[in-house]
Scaffold this active site. Structure first.
Site, PDB file in Angstrom:
ATOM      1  N   THR A 130       0.786  -1.233   0.000  1.00  9.94           N
ATOM      2  CA  THR A 130       0.000   0.000   0.000  1.00  9.94           C
ATOM      3  C   THR A 130       0.823   1.290   0.000  1.00  9.94           C
ATOM      4  OG1 THR A 130      -1.830  -1.125   1.051  1.00  9.94           O
ATOM      5  CG2 THR A 130      -1.755   1.265   1.313  1.00  9.94           C
TER       6      THR A 130
HETATM    7  P1  AMP Z   1      -1.361  -3.165   3.550  1.00 16.88           P
HETATM    8  O1  AMP Z   1      -2.525  -3.999   3.225  1.00 16.88           O
HETATM    9  O2  AMP Z   1      -0.548  -3.726   4.690  1.00 16.88           O
HETATM   10  O3  AMP Z   1      -0.486  -2.857   2.365  1.00 16.88           O
HETATM   11  O4  AMP Z   1      -1.894  -1.768   4.105  1.00 16.88           O
HETATM   12  C1  AMP Z   1      -3.238  -1.370   3.941  1.00 16.88           C
HETATM   13  C2  AMP Z   1      -3.674  -0.593   5.118  1.00 16.88           C
HETATM   14  O5  AMP Z   1      -2.968   0.653   5.215  1.00 16.88           O
HETATM   15  C3  AMP Z   1      -5.114  -0.152   5.038  1.00 16.88           C
HETATM   16  O6  AMP Z   1      -5.977  -1.134   5.505  1.00 16.88           O
HETATM   17  C4  AMP Z   1      -5.155   1.078   5.906  1.00 16.88           C
HETATM   18  O7  AMP Z   1      -5.674   0.782   7.175  1.00 16.88           O
HETATM   19  C5  AMP Z   1      -3.711   1.499   6.034  1.00 16.88           C
HETATM   20  N1  AMP Z   1      -3.529   2.881   5.600  1.00 16.88           N
HETATM   21  C6  AMP Z   1      -3.924   3.441   4.461  1.00 16.88           C
HETATM   22  N2  AMP Z   1      -3.600   4.748   4.395  1.00 16.88           N
HETATM   23  C7  AMP Z   1      -2.979   5.033   5.551  1.00 16.88           C
HETATM   24  C8  AMP Z   1      -2.391   6.217   6.085  1.00 16.88           C
HETATM   25  N3  AMP Z   1      -2.399   7.364   5.402  1.00 16.88           N
HETATM   26  N4  AMP Z   1      -1.839   6.122   7.317  1.00 16.88           N
HETATM   27  C9  AMP Z   1      -1.813   4.957   7.996  1.00 16.88           C
HETATM   28  N5  AMP Z   1      -2.358   3.815   7.537  1.00 16.88           N
HETATM   29  C10 AMP Z   1      -2.928   3.847   6.322  1.00 16.88           C
HETATM   30 ZN    ZN Z   2      -3.571  -4.742   2.001  1.00 12.85          ZN
HETATM   31 ZN    ZN Z   3      -3.158  -1.497  -0.449  1.00 11.07          ZN
END
Ligand code: AMP
Ligand code: ZN
Ligand code: ZN
Length: 419
Positions: free
Chosen positions: A79
């Protein structure tokens, strides 16, 4: 009081633009203000999740406007790296967000949930599009976006907010609609809108799950409300929409997880990140043992030194890339042993696999006055989105890794997208 100030600002802006206009006695009216760009991210949405009856509004935008067959995420397909690539046009190896979980010799540890790190300017390299726009005097506003919570090069969007997981969809939509309805002087030329819901449901139950489909229906419904709101305010022709995702989602079958502790002994290498892209720092004096255990192919993963990673990933030169990187095979996770027992007995989902795997593909949809109607584009790399965004906002792009010609055929206007 506030509205009077906005009115005054609008009047002033009108006067100024009238002064700048070429003398033309026949046309007294000031030229129409340029449209806003609204960049929307639907976290974890794969092209195959559309067109299944859950996303009528997205499907209509895609059919009537521009859509790509798919968009390839940058490595790693996570992400933060990919959201920051979308707004800088730089690959993670160049913008410094090389993973969601990182270690830096000078800065220490970075994690998504670490507010201080996420808001610390030193992690965020490159120049996100809102910084360029703000410097050019164009207001920007973010309804969440990785990177927007830190002053990059000393600049943040005019309006931004710390990420609030689960914030109601209608609050997000209402805030963006409010911004886009403002007078030209304050209306953001660039706004972002982010939804984490598809990613969360995809992780919990997998890309084929009813839970994911429900999340898609909710997010699509919110987008329907946004479009209706734009229509009701007569703004549909004043806003260009670019809708993307950061990566897709692959199914992880029950039991398809290994314990990271089994990959290498802790005394030989320190663990930097878990999941699908696992980083290790060999302990001083234990480099040979760590390399002997890790490097090469394994049953569920492959490991390389950062210098020998596959060239197509464009990854390994940033000092934050750990000395040894292991890539899990599709559909397998590596997690702490303590978490293994807590895994549910049903399918779940993960991303972070090889960006060339079709399961990791992201979406790209665009609609608005700048875009052609009913246009389908072949797949492309997500670094190519950035020069389009800069062109639509009307700022010169900063240095980037994208190809500006990729999205030229998405535009109505023949004016070339600058590099
Ligand atoms: P991942 O699936 O580990 O790549 O990360 C996805 C998660 O990042 C999402 O479910 C959100 O909860 C989190 N996320 C998205 N944008 C932000 C942000 N600006 N700050 C902190 N966490 C975030
Ligand atoms: Zn994810
Ligand atoms: Zn993502």
């Amino acid at each position: 009081m506030k509205s009077r100030r906005i009115l005054l600002a609008a009047l002033l802006a009108g006067l100024l633009s009238a002064c700048n206009a070429l003398p033309s006695p026949a046309t007294a009216a000031a030229p129409a203000a340029p449209p806003s760009l609204l960049l929307i991210s639907l976290d974890g949405v794969h092209p195959d999740m559309l067109g299944r009856g859950d996303t009528p509004h997205l499907d209509r935008l895609a059919a009537e406007g521009v859509h790509a067959e798919w968009m390839r995420p940058a490595y790693p397909a996570l992400t933060f790296p990919n959201h920051y690539t979308l707004v800088t046009g730089l690959r993670p190896d160049r913008h410094g967000l090389v993973h969601n979980a990182m270690y830096d010799e000078d800065l220490g540890w970075f994690a998504l949930k670490d507010r201080a790190a996420v808001g610390d300017t030193r992690w965020w390299e490159g120049e996100p599009i809102w910084v360029t726009a703000e410097r050019a005097g164009l207001p920007t506003a973010t309804m969440f976006w990785p990177g927007s919570e830190a002053p990059v090069q000393g600049v943040r969007p005019t309006r931004w907010s710390p990420f609030q997981e689960g914030l109601a969809l209608d609050i997000r939509i209402g805030r963006v609609l409010g911004w886009l309805s403002e007078p030209d002087a304050t209306r953001p030329r660039l706004a972002t809108l982010y939804f984490e819901h598809p990613d969360a449901a995809g992780h919990g139950y997998g890309p084929q799950s009813p839970q994911l489909r429900e999340a898609l229906r909710q997010v699509d419904g919110a987008l329907g409300d946004l479009l209706a709101g734009l229509d009701a305010r007569g703004l549909r022709d004043r806003v260009n929409l670019v809708i993307v995702s950061d990566h897709g989602m692959a199914e992880v079958a029950p039991g398809h997880a290994i314990a990271v502790e089994d990959m290498v002994a802790d005394e030989d290498a320190q663990l930097v990140s878990t999941g699908q892209v696992i980083g290790f720092r060999p302990r001083p004096g234990r480099e040979v043992e760590a390399a002997a255990t890790l490097l090469g192919p394994h049953e569920h993963y492959d490991c390389w030194t950062r210098e020998t990673l596959p060239a197509r990933w464009h990854y390994g030169t940033h000092p934050r890339v750990p000395p040894i990187v292991c890539q899990m095979h599709l559909g397998w996770d590596a997690i702490p042993r303590a978490h293994l027992a807590r895994r549910p007995d049903h399918a779940r989902g993960s991303h972070g696999y090889d960006p060339d795997r079709p399961e990791m593909r992201a979406i790209f949809i665009a609609s608005g006055p700048a875009f052609r109607a009913a246009t389908t584009l072949p797949g492309f790399d997500n670094v190519d989105v950035y020069p389009l965004l800069a062109h639509l906002v009307g700022v010169p792009p900063a240095e980037h890794d994208g190809d500006p010609t990729t999205l030229q055929s998405a535009l109505r206007d023949a004016e070339p997208i600058p590099h």
